[in-house]
Design an enzyme around this catalytic site. Structure first.
Site, short mmCIF file in Angstrom:
data_model
loop_
_atom_site.label_atom_id
_atom_site.label_comp_id
_atom_site.label_asym_id
_atom_site.label_seq_id
_atom_site.Cartn_x
_atom_site.Cartn_y
_atom_site.Cartn_z
N GLU A 101 0.89 -1.17 0.00
CA GLU A 101 0.00 0.00 0.00
C GLU A 101 0.92 1.21 0.00
OE1 GLU A 101 -2.74 0.19 3.36
OE2 GLU A 101 -2.58 2.37 3.32
N ARG B 250 1.55 10.12 1.03
CA ARG B 250 2.06 11.07 2.04
C ARG B 250 3.27 11.80 1.51
NH1 ARG B 250 1.46 7.53 7.60
NH2 ARG B 250 -0.61 6.79 7.07
N LYS C 206 -11.06 -0.13 6.91
CA LYS C 206 -9.79 0.00 7.61
C LYS C 206 -10.10 0.52 9.02
CE LYS C 206 -5.68 2.96 7.35
NZ LYS C 206 -4.39 2.94 6.66
#
Ligand code: 3PG
Length: 208
Positions: free
Chosen positions: A38, A42, A125
């Site tokens: 994943e 960021r 999640k």
């Protein structure tokens, strides 16, 4: 939802500061028996990293920390095959659903879980798992939400892996412990492979 990215029951959460590290990192994940990543939005290197890793055969590459539909489009264009978001935003979910790829929005409260259900989702999640009550919270939430699955992320490590993976409603966990930013920066990819192999072995030893 296709569960391909949950096969090893661990999803490495990757932060790449330089896209040149993406390819060797992808190969290190495969060598460590954890062929999934994943790649988080960021850093500015996310899109090029997803592109480079998506070109590696046998590696399942998704985008994480996806905050808006524009990032979904960027991730798709770069080759991402699943989308992860820290929270629940309808337009992000719709964009992924329209593309026909799995989407994992963050949901930690009953209302957020119900909103995910309304959007036709059966997996969320659970982030940051260590702050929102850990395995105990997931267990409590699974009582009213029997069909819902949770992928805890945030503070997951080898030492608490079994707390999560022993729950029937947890198909996989997410974590960054096997992809340390410093190791990547230093080009210590053999170390990453070793950490991955350790994570895979730890997960395999846990019954469901
Ligand atoms: C995530 O974005 O899923 C988390 O930041 C990963 O959490 P960790 O670094 O505590 O494993």
């Amino acid at each position: 939802m296709s569960d391909e990215m949950f096969s090893a029951r661990i999803v490495p959460v990757v932060v790449l500061h330089d896209a040149k590290d993406a390819e060797p990192l992808g190969r290190a994940l495969i060598a460590g028996g954890l062929p999934v990543a994943e790649v988080t939005f960021r850093t500015a290197a996310a899109v090029e990293s997803i592109r480079a890793m998506s070109a590696i055969e046998g590696l399942i590459v998704g985008a994480g920390t996806v905050l808006n539909p524009a990032q979904v489009e960027q991730a798709l264009e770069a080759g991402a095959s699943f989308i992860v978001s820290p929270g629940l935003r309808r337009d992000v979910v719709f964009a992924a659903q329209a593309a026909g790829i799995p989407v994992l929005p963050g949901a930690v409260t009953p209302s957020e879980i119900m909103a995910a259900q309304e959007l036709g989702l059966d997996t969320v999640k659970f982030f940051p798992a260590n702050v929102y009550g850990g395995a105990g919270a997931i267990k409590a939430l699974s009582a009213p939400f029997g069909g819902m699955r949770f992928v805890p992320t945030g503070g997951v490590s080898v030492s608490n892996l079994s707390d999560y993976l022993s729950l029937g409603c947890v198909p996989a966990v997410g974590g960054s412990w096997m992809v340390p930013v410093d190791a990547i920066r230093e080009g210590a990819f053999a170390q990453v492979s070793e950490l991955c192999a350790g994570a895979v072995a730890a997960a395999a030893a846990i019954g469901k």
